[in-house]
Design an enzyme around this catalytic site. Structure first.
Site, PDB file in Angstrom:
ATOM      1  N   HIS A 182      54.404  13.667  32.832  1.00 45.51           N
ATOM      2  CA  HIS A 182      55.624  13.380  32.086  1.00 45.51           C
ATOM      3  C   HIS A 182      55.764  14.380  30.935  1.00 45.51           C
ATOM      4  O   HIS A 182      54.769  14.716  30.293  1.00 45.51           O
ATOM      5  CB  HIS A 182      55.557  11.956  31.511  1.00 45.51           C
ATOM      6  N   ALA A 192      62.389  30.643  57.634  1.00 44.36           N
ATOM      7  CA  ALA A 192      61.306  31.616  57.506  1.00 44.36           C
ATOM      8  C   ALA A 192      59.943  30.940  57.527  1.00 44.36           C
ATOM      9  O   ALA A 192      58.995  31.440  58.158  1.00 44.36           O
ATOM     10  CB  ALA A 192      61.482  32.425  56.228  1.00 44.36           C
TER      11      ALA A 192
END
Length: 465
Positions: free
Chosen positions: A444, A320
């Site tokens: 993180h 798509a």
């Protein structure tokens, strides 16, 4: 009925077609969009969106059922668990309906005229559309063919009765107790995994030696392990021969050459897709072909002046987001802007469990093109975020040229790695080198850190492995 005259006619309102029409309208191009079905095409209505909704529902149910069976290591227990598949399908249909309405609103905002009906070419500038009120003639200066694709059936296993398409599978309101899937590609495995999690006994029959044959074995291995955990029987090197004499089982030839019957309530055939051209009048046009597909150049122009083609009808990759990018480009070309197809990669995702994402070249593909490569790989078993969400299986892999560290490929397999596809594609499209990714601070704790860690490994100074 009065003829419609326009500058741009787009045939097909799938991802490529409606994006093309919206962008053209934004640029002031007098645009008409013809669609025989619902706005959004296969992807929105019976493909990408509804399948991901079903996959999510199956994931949720499987997780809760695991808690009910006292297998949750994080201490959650559930007393009872069941699923109402009809309600799940209704929820999925609600999402599709919201997106249908959104596309219609965007087209209206861009002043695109929508004609509902089936279009057939009369010549290179004229199309006849069969509408509910009669035949509508549309003449256009430029035409975009965006009619998409449809499932392929096997000669000995035609669709009907127990044999269903992926479209049928997404509309089932009763869970099949026994589901046999013919074809171990991404469509078959995405749906097979979902139904296995919902409680069906699933068997996958794949003619090649490996499921997901377009992916390398290292990426496929974690998916195979998960299928085994879910109780899915995978039969590779096996060929479907047709229905049994009683019609209640699939007759196959195994890799050992033996015939076997696989009892099934439903047989889902997912052996590929073909361009949708029937009834379109394309035989009236002198268009060059590449096999069954329309041949295009780097501006999506066909061999006839003023006629463009985008999306699945132009061949692989049938994705798509490729069609959308082509549609946006063609709209700008028709509006007079200078554009060409200069994409370095088109990311692809397999929404199995775990997910697979690829962008650019694999190590084998890079070597086949003559590159000496640096490869870095980082396992999710060493990633803190993956540990906290119980998703340690899989890895991220980076492929770069050895002479200048230019990133030419990135792959990953793991829970939720589809969301890494943008970072992978952006790195390749922007011409990033290993040092660019290594020098970018990654938040993180995230799974995205594995991208940077894989780069550290390729550079020879891995930090967390």
């Amino acid at each position: 009925m009065k003829e419609i005259l326009c500058k741009l006619l787009v045939i097909g309102a799938g991802p490529g077609g409606y994006v093309c029409a919206i962008r053209a309208g934004q640029l002031g191009v007098d645009t008409v969009l013809v669609e025989a079905g619902k706005l959004g095409g296969t992807c929105l209505n019976v493909g990408c969106i509804p399948s991901k909704a079903l996959i999510h529902a199956a994931d949720e149910f499987c997780a809760i059922r695991g808690m009910q069976q006292a297998r949750s290591p994080i201490g959650i227990r559930v007393e009872s668990c069941s699923i109402d598949l009809a309600a799940t399908v209704a929820w999925k249909n609600g999402i599709v309906g919201r997106l249908n309405s959104g596309v219609a609103a965007l087209l209206q905002k861009a002043s695109v005229k929508i004609v509902h009906g089936r279009a057939a070419f009369r010549d290179g500038k004229t199309v006849a559309v069969e509408t509910e009120t009669g035949v509508q003639i549309i003449r256009a200066e430029a035409i975009v063919i965006a009619t998409g694709s449809e499932p392929v059936s096997l000669p000995d296993l035609p669709f009907g009765g127990r044999v269903i398409t992926s479209t049928d599978a997404l509309s089932l309101t009763n869970l099949p107790e026994r589901l046999v899937i013919v074809g171990g590609g991404y469509i078959g495995l995405e749906l097979g995994t979902a139904f296995a999690k919902l409680g069906s006994k699933v068997i996958v029959v794949e003619a090649t030696p490996q499921i997901l044959p377009l992916y390398d074995s290292e990426l496929v291995r974690p998916v195979s392990r998960r299928l085994e955990q879910l109780g899915v029987r995978v039969m590779t090197g096996a060929k479907a021969k047709g229905l049994s004499a009683a019609g209640d089982a699939l007759l196959i030839e195994t890799s050992a050459g033996r015939e076997e019957e696989l009892p099934a309530d439903r047989i889902l055939a997912t052996v590929g897709r073909r361009p949708r051209t029937e009834g379109s009048g394309l035989q009236e046009l002198d268009l060059d072909r590449a096999g069954p597909y329309l041949r295009i150049d780097d501006q999506c122009r066909t061999s006839m002046r003023g006629i463009y083609a985008i999306g699945d009808i132009t061949g692989e990759p049938m994705l798509a987001h490729r069609a959308m990018a082509q549609g946006e480009m063609v709209a700008e070309i028709v509006a007079g802007r200078k554009r060409g197809w200069d994409k370095r990669c088109i990311p692809a995702i397999c929404f199995t469990d775990p997910e697979i994402v690829t962008a650019g070249l694999s190590p084998a593909e890079a070597r086949a093109q003559g590159y000496e490569v640096r490869i870095g790989q980082f396992p999710f078993s060493a990633n803190g975020r993956a540990m906290t969400i119980q998703a340690e299986d899989g890895f991220v892999r980076i492929v770069a040229r050895a002479d200048n560290n230019l990133v030419i490929g990135a792959q990953a397999v793991g829970n939720g790695v589809s969301e890494l596809s943008t970072a992978f594609a952006l790195a390749i499209e922007m011409g990033a080198r290993l040092e660019d990714i290594a020098g970018t601070i990654h938040a993180h704790p995230t799974r995205g850190e594995a991208f940077q860690e894989a780069v550290f490994k390729a550079l020879g100074h891995a930090l967390h492995i």
